[in-house]
Design a protein around this motif. Structure first.
Motif: not given
Length: 149
Positions: A43-54
């Motif tokens: 298992v490896r880390k994947d690209l992540m987007a920041p958690a932005v509240r809509p």
């Protein structure tokens, strides 16, 4: 706590929470992080987007109409959709016997009750005993409706 988007060697994506980056690294090195789909420990880390509240008035896929909050009752992935379809099929085509599952399965197997499709609940030791006795049973990949939040 930190949440990582992860990906296994078979390209299955999933998320998991860790105490911190060091905890993730230690568990990864020990091979203790496994893909929930295939069980691979590569298992490896994947690209992540920041958690932005809509924005409050934003509406989109996965959001409830009117308040912009996530719709947690909607399936979040293809796997969840398939499990929901399986659950509907089982519930529509079998009788729920609750905690009496083991006893009812034995009665049907012995010819003391009419044969029919049933589903219900059994403790792990009861389920193991049914399998050892040769009864055709299998665990279901979901909780009964009364135990779901």
């Amino acid at each position: 706590m930190i949440r990582y988007s992860l990906r296994c060697r078979n390209d299955h994506g999933f998320d998991s929470w860790f105490k911190g980056a060091d905890a993730f690294a230690a568990l990864q090195a020990a091979g203790q992080i496994a893909c929930p789909v295939c069980g691979s420990t590569e298992v490896r880390k994947d690209l992540m987007a920041p958690a932005v509240r809509p924005a409050r008035k934003a509406h989109g896929a996965g959001l409830r109409e009117g308040d912009g909050r996530p719709d947690l009752t909607a399936p979040a992935s293809e796997l969840e959709e398939k499990l929901a379809a399986l659950r509907r099929q089982i519930e529509e085509n079998s009788e729920y016997v609750g905690m009496n599952f083991a006893a009812e399965a034995r009665r049907m197997h012995a010819g003391e009750a009419p044969g029919r499709a049933i589903h219900g609940e059994a403790r792990p030791d009861e389920a193991r005993a049914l399998i050892e006795e040769g009864l055709p049973v299998t665990p279901l990949p979901f909780l009964p409706a009364r135990k779901v939040n």
